[in-house]
Structures are given as structure tokens and as C-alpha cells.
Design a protein around this motif. Sequence first.
Motif, PDB file in Angstrom:
ATOM      1  N   TYR A   1       0.851  -1.177   0.000  1.00 55.56           N
ATOM      2  CA  TYR A   1       0.000   0.000   0.000  1.00 55.56           C
ATOM      3  C   TYR A   1       0.893   1.236   0.000  1.00 55.56           C
TER       4      TYR A   1
ATOM      5  N   GLY B   1      -1.563   7.934  -0.584  1.00 57.58           N
ATOM      6  CA  GLY B   1      -1.848   8.949  -1.586  1.00 57.58           C
ATOM      7  C   GLY B   1      -2.342  10.225  -0.948  1.00 57.58           C
TER       8      GLY B   1
ATOM      9  N   ASN C   1      -5.263   5.503  -0.002  1.00 54.47           N
ATOM     10  CA  ASN C   1      -4.091   4.664  -0.188  1.00 54.47           C
ATOM     11  C   ASN C   1      -4.228   3.880  -1.490  1.00 54.47           C
ATOM     12  N   HIS C   2      -3.131   3.736  -2.224  1.00 53.72           N
ATOM     13  CA  HIS C   2      -3.146   2.999  -3.478  1.00 53.72           C
ATOM     14  C   HIS C   2      -2.474   1.643  -3.275  1.00 53.72           C
ATOM     15  N   LYS C   3      -3.043   0.623  -3.891  1.00 49.61           N
ATOM     16  CA  LYS C   3      -2.455  -0.704  -3.786  1.00 49.61           C
ATOM     17  C   LYS C   3      -1.607  -0.986  -5.024  1.00 49.61           C
TER      18      LYS C   3
ATOM     19  N   CYS D   1      -1.295  -0.791 -10.431  1.00 45.45           N
ATOM     20  CA  CYS D   1      -1.563   0.159  -9.356  1.00 45.45           C
ATOM     21  C   CYS D   1      -2.993   0.651  -9.484  1.00 45.45           C
ATOM     22  N   THR D   2      -3.595   1.018  -8.374  1.00 42.81           N
ATOM     23  CA  THR D   2      -4.995   1.481  -8.375  1.00 42.81           C
ATOM     24  C   THR D   2      -5.112   2.986  -8.578  1.00 42.81           C
ATOM     25  N   CYS D   3      -3.987   3.685  -8.835  1.00 44.20           N
ATOM     26  CA  CYS D   3      -4.048   5.142  -8.990  1.00 44.20           C
ATOM     27  C   CYS D   3      -4.616   5.526 -10.357  1.00 44.20           C
TER      28      CYS D   3
ATOM     29  N   HIS E   1       4.007   5.508  -7.635  1.00 36.66           N
ATOM     30  CA  HIS E   1       3.763   4.528  -6.578  1.00 36.66           C
ATOM     31  C   HIS E   1       4.480   3.214  -6.865  1.00 36.66           C
TER      32      HIS E   1
END
Length: 441
Positions: A397, A400, A404-406, A416-418, A433
Motif C-alpha cells: 500500500y 496517496g 491509499n493505493h495498492k 496500481c490502483t491510482c 507509486h
Amino acid sequence: MTDFQYQYNTLSTLTKGNGINSLILAHQTEIEEVNNIPCFFWGNLTDSYITAKCWTTLAKVVRSSFGPIPITLKDPIVSAGTERIRFEGFSSCNGVYARLDMMPEAIDGEFLANGTTNVDFNEPMLNALNAIQKNEKVTLAVGQKDVQVITSKTKAVEKKVTLPTRWIKGLTSVQLYLAEMQFKFELNKIETLQLFQSLPKGNVKGDFYVVKRAGKFMFSALASKDGLRIGGVHRLRLLDGILPVVKKVYVYESENKETCAFVCDFGKQQMLLAFSPDAYRGFSGEGKVLEAITEELPLEYIYGLNALLKSNETFTPSLLSIEHDIDFNTIENLTAGLSSMGLLGYDLTAGNHFYRQLPFKTDRILSMNPRLKNAKKIINNDEVTFIKKEANIIEAYVKGTSVNHKVAIINNIPQCTCNWFTQYKGKRGICKHILAVKMMS
């Protein structure tokens, strides 16, 4: 983004006297000891007509833009050394990279020093180049600082130019694409002319492909298994001026089939044009270099090599490792670091890197990647929390701005989840990230 303002001491000039054309390229550099060198090379061109055609093609590239960015990049760089001269430049949108490789057979003169500098291609000189006829004698001087008058009809004035950071960032990215490209097609002169006769007119939207049907190369809007994809195919019109004198064309494509390059061969010299995935995408924004700079190296390593190697010298990592007793893993990381700074170029036909002494201080080049800066900030602020850290699986994690981005790296494939990764899916390099997680792994 801050641009670099340079004041040239003189215009580049092409003067004519006693039937001999003399071309003198004005230069400027941040490096003081190089600034004191009056001339890198002085001599004659052995095929001045073709060289002039290639220079005007390069000038056409640097004076073009295929995206929303206005035309600002008008001054290519020239590297002299190791019996070769290379001219390089980008379109202002940074989506087209052009390089003229002048082999030893293309020049007849003396290398007084080696180095790389940016040069001024002004209108009077371009007009004079366009007027050069076959078999005319032209003398080339690289790195001249005295005031010159270009012709009796043209007033010589000092000229200020702007060199944006995109210019250097493009150099750091494009050679990484070139280094992974694979040979695709070889076309002779007739096949080349036939191919370009089928080039669509105007600014064409959508992808086009170079395909071979019934023994003939052509452009097609339909994809095929063995076709070569070209985004922004209208950019190939930049080659029009040299097609009548080309001997062969070698075509290459990148591993991901997104970018391509055309190498026009004239015997004594070659002209390369590399094209970004699409007309609206520049090499400087692709972020490919981030994959290569996750491990930091001491600056003295980079400064040491910069003092050791000459411009245009072939860069062979394995040989360098043996000769200087440097661990091979360190050499691999050093190669990546030099590439990320634009200090290495790549010769497609020779299949090797060459060294490039940029006319900028090393610490300035090192400070040009915002994603790298942000990744280091994430690490320094202790904002990475690892969930799993195994050989083939890394999960973490990253803190952000609001969430939080995984980050997951499975078998070296990152996700990445961003918003950046969601939008580009890795096509413009990894996000800050993923970069932070890689740097800590």
C-alpha cells in the motif's frame, strides 16, 4: 517547466569564396572547458549534396510539431569524435526523433577535439544548403566562436534560442525504444518509392500499417499479422526530400509494436527517423526511462565515465567491466543510469550503444524526472507499507493524497490502483507509486 536560455556568440554560417562553400556551425554549451575549444572538426564533405539533403530534412523535423505544442525546438545537436559526426534533433512535439550518422567515409578532415554541442540552423544557412549542387565542395567546421558574416545579402546578428527540458528527456527515452527494436523490413530504392506513393495525403487519423502484398510494400489501413503499425502516418512526409537519393531503407519496430524507425541508407551516411506511438504522444512523456533508474549509483561513477569516454565512442558494457575491473551488475546499473541521463545513444544498424557528451552539466540532467523525485519523496516520508514481498509477488500500500493505493507486482508485471495507471495502463511508464515500491524491493 523551466527552459534553458542560450545566447550564441555567432550565427551558423555558410559562406562562399573561390568556388568553395564553408559551413561553420555556431555552438554553445554549459561546460566551460568545452566552450574554450575553438573547433571540434574541420574538413570537407565527400558527398555534400546528399549531406545537405539530410541536413535540410533534419531542419524540417526540428521545425515541425504534430501536436498542440508550438514549434520551439529549432536547434539540433552535433557530436564530433571517433572519426564520426552525428546530428540529432526532435520535432517540437517530441514525437519524431531524427539522426544523421556521418561515417568516416562521409568526411575528409581533422578532428581537433571531441564533444557534443547544440547548433543553430538559421534561415540563411538553410537557404544556402538548399542551393548546393552535386559535386560542390563544402568545408565543415564544428564548434566555431568567431563572428562571421553569412553572405553579402544577409545580416549576421546574435540569436537567442530556447532548449526545453523536453529536448533532453526525449533523448533519455528514445534510445531505450531503439535499443529494443527488431528489424522488420529492408526496401531497395524502387520499393521505397513505391511504398511512399501509397502514403495517404493530409493529416490522417487512425493507425496505418506497412504491409507486403503480392511482393509489393504499401500502406494500408487494415492490420495484418506481419504488418508494421505506424501512428500518425502523415509524419513520414518528413522523409520526402531524401527519398530520391536513398539507396536502401531499413524498417524497425519496438517490442510492444508501438513505435517504429526508418533508417535511410546512402552508403557513406545514414538518416534515422523514429516515430512515437501516435502524433499526439512525445517520447519525453512516455516515462520508459523510469524502468531503468530504480537503483541509484554514486555520481563519481558517472563523472568518471564521462571523462573516460569520447563522443560517438562505442559503449560496450562487458568490455568496460573487464578492462576496468568493475562488477558486471554495477556496469548494468551504470548503463541504465547513463541511458536515463541521455548520455547513451543507440545505433540500430550496428546494434550497439554509443556515448554522447551532452552540453549540459550532469547535475542538471539528473534533476529532470518529476516522477522519480516524487517516488523518492514517498520513500523518504515512509509512505510504503508492504503486504507481501516474495520472489515473484510483491504487494504494498502506498499513501496517496486522499486514499491509499495498492501496488501489485506479479512476475515483474506491475499494477496500481491510482488514476495514472488506470488511464495509461503502463503505456507511458510506471507511476510514482510503482516506482517507489520497486526502489524499495
